[in-house]
Scaffold this motif. Structure first.
Motif, PDB file in Angstrom:
ATOM      1  N   VAL A  18      28.994 -42.299   2.849  1.00  0.00           N
ATOM      2  CA  VAL A  18      29.663 -43.579   2.616  1.00  0.00           C
ATOM      3  C   VAL A  18      30.280 -44.087   3.908  1.00  0.00           C
ATOM      4  CG1 VAL A  18      31.666 -44.629   1.486  1.00  0.00           C
ATOM      5  CG2 VAL A  18      30.041 -43.308   0.153  1.00  0.00           C
ATOM      6  N   ILE A  19      30.884 -43.195   4.676  1.00  0.00           N
ATOM      7  CA  ILE A  19      31.472 -43.601   5.961  1.00  0.00           C
ATOM      8  C   ILE A  19      30.386 -44.146   6.875  1.00  0.00           C
ATOM      9  CG2 ILE A  19      32.572 -42.755   8.077  1.00  0.00           C
ATOM     10  CD1 ILE A  19      34.150 -40.809   6.312  1.00  0.00           C
ATOM     11  N   LEU A  20      29.247 -43.476   6.939  1.00  0.00           N
ATOM     12  CA  LEU A  20      28.179 -43.894   7.842  1.00  0.00           C
ATOM     13  C   LEU A  20      27.492 -45.167   7.365  1.00  0.00           C
ATOM     14  CD1 LEU A  20      26.593 -42.997  10.397  1.00  0.00           C
ATOM     15  CD2 LEU A  20      24.928 -42.021   8.837  1.00  0.00           C
ATOM     16  N   ASN A  21      27.248 -45.281   6.063  1.00  0.00           N
ATOM     17  CA  ASN A  21      26.433 -46.389   5.553  1.00  0.00           C
ATOM     18  C   ASN A  21      27.223 -47.658   5.240  1.00  0.00           C
ATOM     19  OD1 ASN A  21      24.168 -44.762   5.674  1.00  0.00           O
ATOM     20  ND2 ASN A  21      24.403 -44.065   3.577  1.00  0.00           N
ATOM     21  N   ASN A  22      28.456 -47.534   4.802  1.00  0.00           N
ATOM     22  CA  ASN A  22      29.137 -48.692   4.228  1.00  0.00           C
ATOM     23  C   ASN A  22      30.417 -49.111   4.933  1.00  0.00           C
ATOM     24  OD1 ASN A  22      27.160 -48.628   2.226  1.00  0.00           O
ATOM     25  ND2 ASN A  22      28.356 -47.216   0.991  1.00  0.00           N
ATOM     26  N   SER A  32      33.898 -40.782  14.773  1.00  0.00           N
ATOM     27  CA  SER A  32      33.545 -39.656  15.644  1.00  0.00           C
ATOM     28  C   SER A  32      33.620 -38.332  14.897  1.00  0.00           C
ATOM     29  CB  SER A  32      34.472 -39.601  16.864  1.00  0.00           C
ATOM     30  OG  SER A  32      34.386 -40.761  17.613  1.00  0.00           O
ATOM     31  N   GLY A  33      34.674 -38.143  14.135  1.00  0.00           N
ATOM     32  CA  GLY A  33      34.805 -36.918  13.356  1.00  0.00           C
ATOM     33  C   GLY A  33      33.740 -36.792  12.286  1.00  0.00           C
ATOM     34  N   ALA A  34      33.431 -37.911  11.629  1.00  0.00           N
ATOM     35  CA  ALA A  34      32.397 -37.883  10.593  1.00  0.00           C
ATOM     36  C   ALA A  34      31.030 -37.571  11.197  1.00  0.00           C
ATOM     37  CB  ALA A  34      32.355 -39.224   9.863  1.00  0.00           C
ATOM     38  N   VAL A  35      30.727 -38.140  12.348  1.00  0.00           N
ATOM     39  CA  VAL A  35      29.445 -37.875  13.010  1.00  0.00           C
ATOM     40  C   VAL A  35      29.354 -36.408  13.426  1.00  0.00           C
ATOM     41  CG1 VAL A  35      28.099 -38.370  15.101  1.00  0.00           C
ATOM     42  CG2 VAL A  35      29.004 -40.233  13.736  1.00  0.00           C
ATOM     43  N   GLN A  36      30.431 -35.858  13.957  1.00  0.00           N
ATOM     44  CA  GLN A  36      30.420 -34.439  14.343  1.00  0.00           C
ATOM     45  C   GLN A  36      30.165 -33.547  13.141  1.00  0.00           C
ATOM     46  OE1 GLN A  36      34.097 -33.615  16.349  1.00  0.00           O
ATOM     47  NE2 GLN A  36      33.512 -34.738  18.186  1.00  0.00           N
ATOM     48  N   GLU A  37      30.795 -33.844  12.026  1.00  0.00           N
ATOM     49  CA  GLU A  37      30.594 -33.032  10.827  1.00  0.00           C
ATOM     50  C   GLU A  37      29.182 -33.217  10.271  1.00  0.00           C
ATOM     51  OE1 GLU A  37      31.371 -30.258   7.964  1.00  0.00           O
ATOM     52  OE2 GLU A  37      32.559 -30.731   9.744  1.00  0.00           O
ATOM     53  N   MET A  38      28.648 -34.429  10.336  1.00  0.00           N
ATOM     54  CA  MET A  38      27.286 -34.666   9.849  1.00  0.00           C
ATOM     55  C   MET A  38      26.259 -33.964  10.734  1.00  0.00           C
ATOM     56  SD  MET A  38      27.541 -38.619   8.637  1.00  0.00           S
ATOM     57  CE  MET A  38      26.063 -38.677   7.636  1.00  0.00           C
ATOM     58  N   ILE A  39      26.516 -33.879  12.014  1.00  0.00           N
ATOM     59  CA  ILE A  39      25.622 -33.122  12.909  1.00  0.00           C
ATOM     60  C   ILE A  39      25.693 -31.642  12.563  1.00  0.00           C
ATOM     61  CG2 ILE A  39      25.322 -32.363  15.303  1.00  0.00           C
ATOM     62  CD1 ILE A  39      26.096 -35.215  16.141  1.00  0.00           C
ATOM     63  N   ARG A  40      26.891 -31.161  12.303  1.00  0.00           N
ATOM     64  CA  ARG A  40      27.051 -29.754  11.952  1.00  0.00           C
ATOM     65  C   ARG A  40      26.303 -29.417  10.667  1.00  0.00           C
ATOM     66  NH1 ARG A  40      29.858 -26.318   9.149  1.00  0.00           N
ATOM     67  NH2 ARG A  40      31.204 -27.753   8.052  1.00  0.00           N
ATOM     68  N   ARG A  41      26.251 -30.371   9.736  1.00  0.00           N
ATOM     69  CA  ARG A  41      25.563 -30.143   8.465  1.00  0.00           C
ATOM     70  C   ARG A  41      24.089 -30.584   8.479  1.00  0.00           C
ATOM     71  NH1 ARG A  41      29.943 -32.232   3.957  1.00  0.00           N
ATOM     72  NH2 ARG A  41      31.735 -31.120   4.808  1.00  0.00           N
ATOM     73  N   ASN A  42      23.580 -31.016   9.619  1.00  0.00           N
ATOM     74  CA  ASN A  42      22.188 -31.472   9.763  1.00  0.00           C
ATOM     75  C   ASN A  42      21.867 -32.626   8.816  1.00  0.00           C
ATOM     76  OD1 ASN A  42      21.602 -29.578  11.760  1.00  0.00           O
ATOM     77  ND2 ASN A  42      21.113 -28.030  10.229  1.00  0.00           N
ATOM     78  N   MET A  43      22.722 -33.609   8.775  1.00  0.00           N
ATOM     79  CA  MET A  43      22.527 -34.744   7.877  1.00  0.00           C
ATOM     80  C   MET A  43      21.965 -35.977   8.583  1.00  0.00           C
ATOM     81  SD  MET A  43      26.049 -34.479   5.684  1.00  0.00           S
ATOM     82  CE  MET A  43      25.773 -36.015   4.834  1.00  0.00           C
ATOM     83  N   LEU A  44      21.781 -35.928   9.901  1.00  0.00           N
ATOM     84  CA  LEU A  44      21.389 -37.124  10.641  1.00  0.00           C
ATOM     85  C   LEU A  44      19.939 -37.110  11.115  1.00  0.00           C
ATOM     86  CD1 LEU A  44      24.644 -37.552  12.718  1.00  0.00           C
ATOM     87  CD2 LEU A  44      23.913 -38.864  10.740  1.00  0.00           C
ATOM     88  N   PRO A  96      28.194 -48.620  10.759  1.00  0.00           N
ATOM     89  CA  PRO A  96      27.858 -47.595  11.756  1.00  0.00           C
ATOM     90  C   PRO A  96      26.377 -47.208  11.738  1.00  0.00           C
ATOM     91  CG  PRO A  96      29.887 -47.021  10.653  1.00  0.00           C
ATOM     92  CD  PRO A  96      29.336 -48.212   9.935  1.00  0.00           C
ATOM     93  N   LYS A  97      25.758 -47.229  10.572  1.00  0.00           N
ATOM     94  CA  LYS A  97      24.347 -46.853  10.487  1.00  0.00           C
ATOM     95  C   LYS A  97      23.471 -47.812  11.286  1.00  0.00           C
ATOM     96  CE  LYS A  97      20.727 -45.805   7.168  1.00  0.00           C
ATOM     97  NZ  LYS A  97      20.413 -45.647   5.754  1.00  0.00           N
TER      98      LYS A  97
END
Length: 151
Positions: A18-22, A32-44, A96-97
């Motif tokens: 939701v943070i990335l898309n909306n 920045s924090g959300a992107v770091q966590e999404m990279i850690r979880r392989n979501m990007l 952001p997307k």
């Protein structure tokens, strides 16, 4: 009062999406924090693949013959680019997307342009082949198609 110590490891995947898309008005420190966590979880990886595919239709050919890299390197370049561009995000302009897709397309186009310029540089310096850098020598004598397949 603004809370600055977010715990992104406790956020669900849906909350991060939701943070990335909306979230058009997302502050840069939150993004920045959300992107770091999404990279850690392989979501990007899907977003990076979509950006590469929109730049060059056949991504597999692009990786093997133009950029000379594998999938992991492509995703790594995309992750680094997203981390760098997250600090430059301006809230309110776009989501952001779409911002990241635009930045990744620009990065991949620049990588393709640089790879092709290296080939042109190698082709211009054919008089003194032995003095060239070994990478340029490889690019100079590389065939764009599989010659053995057509012979």
């Amino acid at each position: 009062m603004i809370q600055t110590d977010f715990r992104f490891d406790r956020a669900t995947d849906e909350q991060l999406k939701v943070i990335l898309n909306n979230e058009k008005y997302c502050p840069t420190h939150l993004l920045s924090g959300a992107v770091q966590e999404m990279i850690r979880r392989n979501m990007l990886e899907d977003l990076i693949f979509y950006s590469a595919k929109s730049v060059y239709r056949n991504v597999k050919y692009l990786l093997q013959h133009v950029l000379k890299m594998d999938w992991d390197e492509l995703f790594h370049v995309g992750h680094i680019e997203m981390l760098m561009q997250a600090k430059k995000f301006k809230p309110g302009m776009r989501t952001p997307k779409t911002f990241f897709i635009m930045c990744l397309k620009t990065k991949f186009l620049k990588m393709i342009r640089d790879a092709e310029s290296m080939k042109r540089l190698a082709n211009c310096k054919t008089k003194n082949v032995d003095r060239l850098d070994p990478k340029l020598q490889d690019k100079l004598f590389e065939a764009p198609l599989n010659v053995e397949k057509y012979v």
